[in-house]
Write an enzyme that holds these catalytic residues in place. Structure first.
Site, mmCIF file in Angstrom:
data_model
loop_
_atom_site.group_PDB
_atom_site.id
_atom_site.type_symbol
_atom_site.label_atom_id
_atom_site.label_comp_id
_atom_site.label_asym_id
_atom_site.label_seq_id
_atom_site.Cartn_x
_atom_site.Cartn_y
_atom_site.Cartn_z
ATOM 1 N N GLY A 159 8.826 6.895 -1.987
ATOM 2 C CA GLY A 159 9.346 6.678 -0.632
ATOM 3 C C GLY A 159 9.601 5.217 -0.277
ATOM 4 O O GLY A 159 10.049 4.417 -1.108
ATOM 5 N N TYR A 180 0.128 10.443 15.789
ATOM 6 C CA TYR A 180 0.868 9.558 14.882
ATOM 7 C C TYR A 180 1.491 8.410 15.681
ATOM 8 O O TYR A 180 1.350 7.234 15.319
ATOM 9 C CB TYR A 180 1.950 10.361 14.150
ATOM 10 C CG TYR A 180 2.889 9.520 13.305
ATOM 11 C CD1 TYR A 180 2.428 8.889 12.152
ATOM 12 C CD2 TYR A 180 4.232 9.352 13.656
ATOM 13 C CE1 TYR A 180 3.291 8.125 11.374
ATOM 14 C CE2 TYR A 180 5.096 8.600 12.885
ATOM 15 C CZ TYR A 180 4.620 7.984 11.740
ATOM 16 O OH TYR A 180 5.471 7.227 10.976
ATOM 17 N N THR A 194 3.827 4.490 -4.472
ATOM 18 C CA THR A 194 4.280 5.249 -5.648
ATOM 19 C C THR A 194 5.551 6.044 -5.358
ATOM 20 O O THR A 194 6.152 6.607 -6.265
ATOM 21 C CB THR A 194 3.189 6.225 -6.142
ATOM 22 O OG1 THR A 194 2.894 7.167 -5.104
ATOM 23 C CG2 THR A 194 1.921 5.489 -6.538
ATOM 24 N N THR A 231 0.843 -1.202 0.000
ATOM 25 C CA THR A 231 0.000 0.000 0.000
ATOM 26 C C THR A 231 0.881 1.257 0.000
ATOM 27 O O THR A 231 1.985 1.255 0.556
ATOM 28 C CB THR A 231 -0.943 0.025 1.222
ATOM 29 O OG1 THR A 231 -0.173 0.084 2.422
ATOM 30 C CG2 THR A 231 -1.837 -1.208 1.244
ATOM 31 N N SER A 290 6.942 2.587 13.211
ATOM 32 C CA SER A 290 7.919 3.672 13.280
ATOM 33 C C SER A 290 8.540 3.679 14.661
ATOM 34 O O SER A 290 7.946 3.158 15.616
ATOM 35 C CB SER A 290 7.187 4.994 13.032
ATOM 36 O OG SER A 290 7.926 6.081 13.524
HETATM 37 N N1 LIG Z 1 9.595 8.777 6.129
HETATM 38 C C1 LIG Z 1 10.060 8.416 7.329
HETATM 39 O O1 LIG Z 1 11.066 8.924 7.829
HETATM 40 C C2 LIG Z 1 9.354 7.302 8.078
HETATM 41 C C3 LIG Z 1 9.908 6.854 9.288
HETATM 42 C C4 LIG Z 1 9.270 5.816 9.961
HETATM 43 C C5 LIG Z 1 8.127 5.242 9.446
HETATM 44 N N2 LIG Z 1 7.606 5.712 8.272
HETATM 45 C C6 LIG Z 1 6.381 5.070 7.771
HETATM 46 O O2 LIG Z 1 6.658 4.506 6.498
HETATM 47 C C7 LIG Z 1 5.488 4.527 5.688
HETATM 48 C C8 LIG Z 1 5.789 5.209 4.359
HETATM 49 O O3 LIG Z 1 6.254 6.519 4.588
HETATM 50 P P1 LIG Z 1 6.830 7.438 3.394
HETATM 51 O O4 LIG Z 1 7.446 8.642 4.036
HETATM 52 O O5 LIG Z 1 7.642 6.611 2.465
HETATM 53 O O6 LIG Z 1 5.431 7.845 2.683
HETATM 54 P P2 LIG Z 1 5.114 9.002 1.642
HETATM 55 O O7 LIG Z 1 6.370 9.454 0.954
HETATM 56 O O8 LIG Z 1 4.255 10.025 2.321
HETATM 57 O O9 LIG Z 1 4.227 8.205 0.560
HETATM 58 C C9 LIG Z 1 2.873 7.971 0.767
HETATM 59 C C10 LIG Z 1 2.378 7.013 -0.318
HETATM 60 O O10 LIG Z 1 1.045 6.658 -0.013
HETATM 61 C C11 LIG Z 1 0.194 6.952 -1.128
HETATM 62 N N3 LIG Z 1 -1.092 7.315 -0.558
HETATM 63 C C12 LIG Z 1 -1.442 8.455 0.086
HETATM 64 N N4 LIG Z 1 -2.724 8.370 0.512
HETATM 65 C C13 LIG Z 1 -3.192 7.141 0.115
HETATM 66 C C14 LIG Z 1 -4.424 6.466 0.273
HETATM 67 N N5 LIG Z 1 -5.452 7.013 0.926
HETATM 68 N N6 LIG Z 1 -4.556 5.215 -0.272
HETATM 69 C C15 LIG Z 1 -3.526 4.633 -0.933
HETATM 70 N N7 LIG Z 1 -2.322 5.233 -1.090
HETATM 71 C C16 LIG Z 1 -2.163 6.472 -0.562
HETATM 72 C C17 LIG Z 1 0.904 8.070 -1.872
HETATM 73 O O11 LIG Z 1 0.554 8.083 -3.232
HETATM 74 P P3 LIG Z 1 -0.658 8.987 -3.798
HETATM 75 O O12 LIG Z 1 -0.476 10.361 -3.223
HETATM 76 O O13 LIG Z 1 -0.492 8.895 -5.279
HETATM 77 O O14 LIG Z 1 -1.934 8.341 -3.332
HETATM 78 C C18 LIG Z 1 2.365 7.598 -1.707
HETATM 79 O O15 LIG Z 1 2.674 6.575 -2.622
HETATM 80 C C19 LIG Z 1 4.409 5.251 6.533
HETATM 81 O O16 LIG Z 1 3.602 4.307 7.177
HETATM 82 C C20 LIG Z 1 5.225 6.021 7.554
HETATM 83 O O17 LIG Z 1 4.497 6.263 8.744
HETATM 84 C C21 LIG Z 1 8.191 6.725 7.581
#
Ligand SMILES: NC(=O)c1ccc[n+]([C@@H]2O[C@H](COP(=O)([O-])OP(=O)(O)OC[C@H]3O[C@@H](n4cnc5c(N)ncnc54)[C@H](OP(=O)(O)O)[C@@H]3O)[C@@H](O)[C@H]2O)c1
Length: 252
Positions: A18, A142, A16, A13, A129
């Protein structure tokens, strides 16, 4: 070790960009047929082509149970996050975080776990996380949602006991995803080159990190791909850390 996911179908899920995109890429390289998911058809098509997977355009918060007939590997990666002063988080925001980060993953688990259990093989994972166990004061809502995922993961692992299906969560630490470079530069100054800015950011703002750099999305994908593989058949009901040692604990 030879990680071979040939013949397995996966859904990642929010993949697209990250961490999700890196996970989809990792699973596809290991031979899985990977459903790349997001809400925007154009972005999903582009990412699916890049990964060599197939597009699954669906809003998982609205309910995407019908998006795929069945999967062997479900990676609940999608999640929202933003900071908000603790006392200003409204009822509506608390509910929004629960719906987006917890209930969407529960709903997909409910849709796909029974099929995996019947077939006698499957993998479910939740991307949690460090905030699940450290509770950042600037985003309690969060943190709460990620703590809940650890419980959900442990619970569904019990439900799948003895079936050949494993259920785990992965605790990701501070990761080098889109937008993070801008965030880092905004805190340590715009003149520094990226490597130096990152070092300064970690020293000042993430001193608990033992690797003293951001985690690359591929490093999280490596753990997820291993856990999704037959090699990880004895690991279930767990929370595995890819946090660069950020969480100051021996156990998660
Ligand atoms: N980044 C960090 O440092 C970090 C650290 C710890 C944990 N995490 C966790 O890792 C996971 C991914 O984080 P990320 O930073 O890689 O995410 P991100 O860059 O915000 O990417 C979000 C993705 O989800 C899609 N999306 C958004 N709303 C959606 C919906 N309602 N249904 C289906 N797809 C949806 C977006 O595509 P569209 O906009 O095209 O829908 C995009 O592909 C999250 O659970 C986050 O809490 C992140």
């Amino acid at each position: 070790m030879n990680i071979d996911l040939t013949g397995r179908t996966a859904l990642v899920t929010g993949s697209t960009q990250g961490i999700g995109l890196a996970i989809a890429t990792g699973l596809a390289r290991a031979g899985a047929r990977v459903g790349v998911n997001g809400r925007n058809a154009e972005r999903v098509e582009k990412a699916a082509a890049e990964v060599g997977g197939f597009p699954v355009v669906a809003d998982v918060v609205a309910g995407a149970d019908e998006a795929l007939p069945d999967v062997d590997i479900l990676i609940n990666n999608f999640g929202i996050f933003e900071s908000r002063p603790a006392l200003e988080i409204t009822d509506e925001e608390w509910r929004r975080y629960f719906d987006a980060n917890v209930l969407s993953a529960v709903r997909l688990t409910r849709a796909y776990l029974p099929g995996m259990m019947t077939r006698g093989w499957g993998r479910v994972q939740y991307i949690a996380s460090d905030s699940a166990v450290t509770t950042p004061s600037e985003m309690i809502h969060y943190g709460m949602s990620k703590t809940a995922l650890l419980a959900v993961s442990r619970g569904f692992a019990k439900e799948a006991a003895g079936t050949g299906v494993t259920v785990n969560s992965v605790i990701a630490g501070p990761t080098h995803t889109g937008g993070v470079e801008e965030f880092v530069h905004s805190l340590v100054g715009r003149d520094l080159p990226w490597e130096e800015a990152q070092r300064e950011f970690m020293r000042l703002h993430r001193p608990h990190s033992l690797i003293q750099r951001l985690i690359e999305p591929e490093e999280i994908a490596n753990m997820v791909t291993y856990l999704a593989s037959p090699l990880a058949s004895a690991t279930t009901g767990g929370a595995l850390r890819v946090d660069g040692g950020y969480v100051d604990a021996i156990l998660p």
